[in-house]
Design an enzyme around this catalytic site. Sequence first.
Site, PDB file in Angstrom:
ATOM      1  N   HIS A 161       7.960 -26.484  21.497  1.00 17.43           N
ATOM      2  CA  HIS A 161       8.040 -25.430  22.504  1.00 17.43           C
ATOM      3  C   HIS A 161       9.013 -25.826  23.613  1.00 17.43           C
ATOM      4  CE1 HIS A 161       4.345 -23.807  20.667  1.00 17.43           C
ATOM      5  NE2 HIS A 161       4.699 -22.667  21.228  1.00 17.43           N
ATOM      6  N   LYS A 190       6.385 -25.644  28.983  1.00 19.97           N
ATOM      7  CA  LYS A 190       5.003 -25.558  28.502  1.00 19.97           C
ATOM      8  C   LYS A 190       4.288 -26.871  28.802  1.00 19.97           C
ATOM      9  CE  LYS A 190       2.229 -24.178  24.509  1.00 19.97           C
ATOM     10  NZ  LYS A 190       1.503 -23.179  25.301  1.00 19.97           N
TER      11      LYS A 190
END
Length: 237
Positions: A135, A139
Amino acid sequence: MKIALIGYGKMGKMIEQIAIDRGHEIVSIIDIDNQQDFDSPEFASADVAIEFTAPQAAYGNYLKAWAKGVKVVSGSTGWMTEYGDEVRKACSEGKTLFWASNFSIGVAIFSAVNRYLAKIMNQFPQYDVEMEETHHVHKLDHPSGTAITLAEEIVENIDRKEAWKEDTTDKKYLRVDHIRRGEVPGIHTIRYDSDADLITITHDAHSRKGFALGAVLAAEYTKEHQGLLTISDMFKF
């Protein structure tokens, strides 16, 4: 349908546009600098609130919305360990939360494939299984909520895996690795490896648009349903 937004980052803005394009009305937008608007008549008029915020804020946001009689759709992750029991209890007593670690239709299909493949691979112990998720650098939680959901599906269907863990070499655990780089929306890869060959399935999100559309579809579903709802309720996979 009247929708309130809780969290107005990139995802919130994308949800707003898709909701408007689908003919819905945004009656309230709540972000970090206007928390008092939870007490506004505009927020209380919403049929559903769509919540995408930080893990530490999510459960409190649910309570504030429920206190105003507003159903919640949430994609926030990282709160389940601490507050999962409280949420299940509240939903059994009349509150409504549609929660998904990922609202993408593609991920819902990928999850169905994951469960089916795990059931097959339970019969073939020569294959070891592991997972990797990638990701964007913003995040904070890891592994991703989607990875946790996929991992739990594998553990449920493969007898030789007791649970999932990060950074493990113990074969009784499903190893889940995480990578944070650039602006990657989300990549989840599951590998079944043996001496003879390798079987790999991957979901690679091109953008957040699929997540945002799925969240609006979930809000439309939630308006007509109640209790603790999930993506499988909506898609029936």
